[in-house]
Design a protein around this motif. Structure first.
Motif, mmCIF file in Angstrom:
data_model
loop_
_atom_site.group_PDB
_atom_site.id
_atom_site.type_symbol
_atom_site.label_atom_id
_atom_site.label_comp_id
_atom_site.label_asym_id
_atom_site.label_seq_id
_atom_site.Cartn_x
_atom_site.Cartn_y
_atom_site.Cartn_z
ATOM 1 N N VAL A 1 0.838 -1.209 0.000
ATOM 2 C CA VAL A 1 0.000 0.000 0.000
ATOM 3 C C VAL A 1 0.870 1.254 0.000
ATOM 4 O O VAL A 1 0.571 2.236 -0.702
ATOM 5 C CB VAL A 1 -0.945 -0.015 1.222
ATOM 6 C CG1 VAL A 1 -1.734 1.291 1.297
ATOM 7 C CG2 VAL A 1 -1.892 -1.199 1.147
ATOM 8 N N GLY A 2 1.963 1.236 0.779
ATOM 9 C CA GLY A 2 2.841 2.396 0.819
ATOM 10 C C GLY A 2 3.462 2.715 -0.521
ATOM 11 O O GLY A 2 3.578 3.884 -0.918
ATOM 12 N N ASN A 3 3.863 1.687 -1.264
ATOM 13 C CA ASN A 3 4.442 1.903 -2.587
ATOM 14 C C ASN A 3 3.406 2.346 -3.608
ATOM 15 O O ASN A 3 3.723 3.052 -4.567
ATOM 16 C CB ASN A 3 5.141 0.630 -3.071
ATOM 17 C CG ASN A 3 6.513 0.437 -2.444
ATOM 18 O OD1 ASN A 3 7.436 1.188 -2.700
ATOM 19 N ND2 ASN A 3 6.637 -0.575 -1.596
ATOM 20 N N THR B 1 5.762 0.059 8.286
ATOM 21 C CA THR B 1 6.054 0.017 6.852
ATOM 22 C C THR B 1 5.596 1.291 6.159
ATOM 23 O O THR B 1 6.368 1.931 5.438
ATOM 24 C CB THR B 1 5.373 -1.196 6.202
ATOM 25 O OG1 THR B 1 3.970 -1.148 6.473
ATOM 26 C CG2 THR B 1 5.928 -2.489 6.728
ATOM 27 N N MET B 2 4.357 1.691 6.401
ATOM 28 C CA MET B 2 3.820 2.863 5.704
ATOM 29 C C MET B 2 4.497 4.141 6.173
ATOM 30 O O MET B 2 4.768 5.044 5.374
ATOM 31 C CB MET B 2 2.302 2.939 5.903
ATOM 32 C CG MET B 2 1.546 1.777 5.293
ATOM 33 S SD MET B 2 -0.243 2.009 5.322
ATOM 34 C CE MET B 2 -0.430 3.406 4.222
ATOM 35 N N ALA B 3 4.783 4.245 7.473
ATOM 36 C CA ALA B 3 5.438 5.449 7.989
ATOM 37 C C ALA B 3 6.860 5.563 7.464
ATOM 38 O O ALA B 3 7.327 6.669 7.156
ATOM 39 C CB ALA B 3 5.429 5.436 9.518
ATOM 40 N N SER B 4 7.566 4.451 7.354
ATOM 41 C CA SER B 4 8.931 4.485 6.824
ATOM 42 C C SER B 4 8.945 4.963 5.387
ATOM 43 O O SER B 4 9.760 5.812 4.995
ATOM 44 C CB SER B 4 9.564 3.093 6.918
ATOM 45 O OG SER B 4 9.641 2.652 8.245
ATOM 46 N N LEU B 5 8.035 4.427 4.577
ATOM 47 C CA LEU B 5 7.973 4.833 3.175
ATOM 48 C C LEU B 5 7.545 6.295 3.052
ATOM 49 O O LEU B 5 8.026 7.026 2.166
ATOM 50 C CB LEU B 5 6.996 3.927 2.418
ATOM 51 C CG LEU B 5 7.415 2.455 2.325
ATOM 52 C CD1 LEU B 5 6.320 1.639 1.639
ATOM 53 C CD2 LEU B 5 8.733 2.308 1.568
ATOM 54 N N PHE B 6 6.657 6.725 3.930
ATOM 55 C CA PHE B 6 6.206 8.123 3.900
ATOM 56 C C PHE B 6 7.373 9.070 4.190
ATOM 57 O O PHE B 6 7.576 10.064 3.484
ATOM 58 C CB PHE B 6 5.095 8.322 4.932
ATOM 59 C CG PHE B 6 4.722 9.767 5.130
ATOM 60 C CD1 PHE B 6 3.826 10.389 4.283
ATOM 61 C CD2 PHE B 6 5.273 10.509 6.164
ATOM 62 C CE1 PHE B 6 3.485 11.726 4.458
ATOM 63 C CE2 PHE B 6 4.945 11.839 6.355
ATOM 64 C CZ PHE B 6 4.040 12.445 5.495
ATOM 65 N N VAL C 1 7.838 14.940 11.282
ATOM 66 C CA VAL C 1 6.686 15.368 10.479
ATOM 67 C C VAL C 1 5.405 14.672 10.929
ATOM 68 O O VAL C 1 4.327 15.273 10.927
ATOM 69 C CB VAL C 1 6.948 15.070 8.991
ATOM 70 C CG1 VAL C 1 5.763 15.506 8.136
ATOM 71 C CG2 VAL C 1 8.205 15.764 8.545
ATOM 72 N N ILE C 2 5.525 13.406 11.319
ATOM 73 C CA ILE C 2 4.311 12.647 11.633
ATOM 74 C C ILE C 2 3.993 12.627 13.122
ATOM 75 O O ILE C 2 3.047 11.961 13.546
ATOM 76 C CB ILE C 2 4.415 11.200 11.113
ATOM 77 C CG1 ILE C 2 5.559 10.458 11.822
ATOM 78 C CG2 ILE C 2 4.600 11.173 9.625
ATOM 79 C CD1 ILE C 2 5.586 9.000 11.479
ATOM 80 N N VAL C 3 4.782 13.383 13.929
ATOM 81 C CA VAL C 3 4.507 13.398 15.369
ATOM 82 C C VAL C 3 3.101 13.917 15.650
ATOM 83 O O VAL C 3 2.390 13.412 16.523
ATOM 84 C CB VAL C 3 5.558 14.259 16.099
ATOM 85 C CG1 VAL C 3 5.181 14.447 17.555
ATOM 86 C CG2 VAL C 3 6.928 13.609 15.998
#
Length: 455
Positions: free
Chosen positions: A82-84, A294-299, A355-357
């Motif tokens: 989903v992240g990709n 996974t999604m946060a790392s890709l973001f 950024v995502i804090v």
């Protein structure tokens, strides 16, 4: 629900006052965490101690660990996919942030060997006071198997622990009465500190994460539950509705752990299975956390303009899956593990964590809901595989024909006091004793008195 809505209003209208209410939510979560160790200890000891075959406990535990590893890996794969596809951080052009403090927080959680070494407590009693779920689990397993080895002479101890369990659940019910107060303070604080601008800016990431978690629970795990146990995941979600509300209010799945244990037992799963699968799953079956990492790392990588290639994604996320277990006791474990993983593999991306804090609190709710749902479904699936679940009772419970007792939150499968046979009066006891004596005298007179058995 009223308290949550009121908290949102207070956080928007009086943000500074909303921030000051944060201790209300923290105190409530701490009260719940205070009860987790005794609940787990009593549940596991009673579950294992009542089973006469140690092999069955080992079989359930081994199957549970294998299941957790497979599902966590599957969750990681879905998060990568989903992240990709979404690439939510593309075009954000983040150049500065603050992530070092979160990496340091993750470092304090220790590495793999520190995690394994931390399972053994300083003493048997300290396992019940340290707040570590794995230490409590370890000691409870030892005590349960010891009582199993003692045999019938250990039954008085089991009965005593059963009474302690009733007391613990009664105290927990008292604490849950102030859940609206805790929810009000927690929601007011997070809305007051972040507002809705941060949520709008990162809305695509949040939406993608929530949709992914929803599909994982109701499609992937739902199909598995239907295929293995022939049960509906939607009926299970309705049965666990109160727990979902509690998790949304507190943003912590730990707050609902004692209730999940009680509800799974009420749904017909044997105590031995519940006592092993649920507490172990809370440390090893972190499907929501895996998707988040996974999604946060890709973001972060896309937002910093340095996307990860597939080899980096695999090695980084494999590390995070292991590290998330070690950081399970760290406040903000998901964010801390994310920062620690980026620091060890791609230090140049660490600043993007800041950024995502602002929306991590909102995303942590979806993480907690997914982890909780995964553990509930795992209990029913493993119970079906090991034939330790009463399927007929489970269907009655999920259909609403056998409601959960919210008054005591304890399901000991014993009749209520009103249904028990009344105690005989003194006159009745005297009459029964006289009848026994007359019968014995008649047998003696007729020469039919029973002789003692000779071994």
């Amino acid at each position: 629900m009223v308290a949550v809505i009121a908290g949102v209003v207070v956080g928007m209208v009086w943000p500074e006052f909303g921030k000051d209410l944060k201790p209300l939510g923290e105190i409530f979560v701490n009260l719940i965490k205070m009860m987790i160790s005794p609940v787990i200890f009593c549940t596991i000891v009673l579950g294992i101690g009542s089973v006469r075959k140690a092999a069955s406990v080992g079989r359930i535990g081994g199957l549970a660990l294998a299941y957790f590893i497979v599902m966590s890996t599957f969750a990681l794969g879905i998060g990568i996919l989903v992240g990709n596809l979404l690439k939510p951080g593309t075009g954000l052009h983040v150049t500065a942030g603050s992530g070092a403090e979160y990496a340091e927080q993750a470092h304090e959680g220790g590495g793999t060997w520190d995690f394994i070494n931390g399972i053994v407590p300083d003493s048997m009693l300290s396992a019940l006071t340290s707040g570590s779920v794995l230490q409590t689990l370890f000691i409870a397993l030892l005590v349960g198997f010891a009582l199993q080895a003692i045999g019938t002479s250990g039954e008085p101890i089991l009965r005593g622990i059963g009474l302690i369990q009733k007391l613990v659940f009664r105290v927990l019910v008292m604490i849950l009465w102030i859940a609206p107060v805790g929810a009000f303070g927690a929601i007011a604080a997070v809305v007051g500190s972040t507002g809705f601008e941060a949520v709008k800016q990162l809305g695509l990431l949040m939406l993608g994460f929530y949709v992914t978690c929803f599909l994982f629970v109701f499609v992937v795990l739902g199909v598995l539950l239907r295929f293995v146990a022939h049960l509906s995941v939607f009926k299970l979600a309705r049965y666990l509705a109160r727990e979902y509300l509690l998790i949304v209010a507190t943003s912590s799945s730990e707050a609902a752990l004692p209730r999940l244990i009680a509800k799974m037992e009420h749904a017909g799963v044997e105590k031995s299975t519940v006592g092993i699968v649920v507490p172990t799953g809370y440390s090893f079956n972190l499907d929501g956390t895996a998707i988040y990492l996974t999604m946060a790392s890709l973001f972060v990588a896309d937002a910093m303009g340095a996307p990860l290639n597939y080899g980096e994604q695999f090695s980084l996320l494999l590390f995070m899956m292991i590290a998330s277990k070690g950081a399970a006791g760290v406040t903000g474990a998901g964010l801390a593990t994310l920062a620690g993983g980026l620091q060890s593999h791609r230090p140049d991306l660490l600043d993007g964590v800041g950024v995502i804090v602002g929306i991590d609190r909102f995303m942590s709710e979806a993480r907690a809901l997914t982890n909780f749902s995964g553990n509930a479904i795992a209990t029913l699936v493993i119970g079906t595989w090991t034939k330790t679940v009463d399927t007929a009772k489970t269907r009655r419970v999920l259909d609403g024909d056998d409601p959960f007792d919210e008054a005591s939150m304890v399901d000991d499968h014993e009749p209520d006091d009103a249904e028990r046979a009344p105690e005989p009066t003194t006159e009745q006891k005297a009459t029964e004793q006289k009848a026994v004596e007359q019968k014995a005298g008649a047998e003696h007179a007729s020469g039919t008195e029973r002789q003692p058995a000779v071994l």
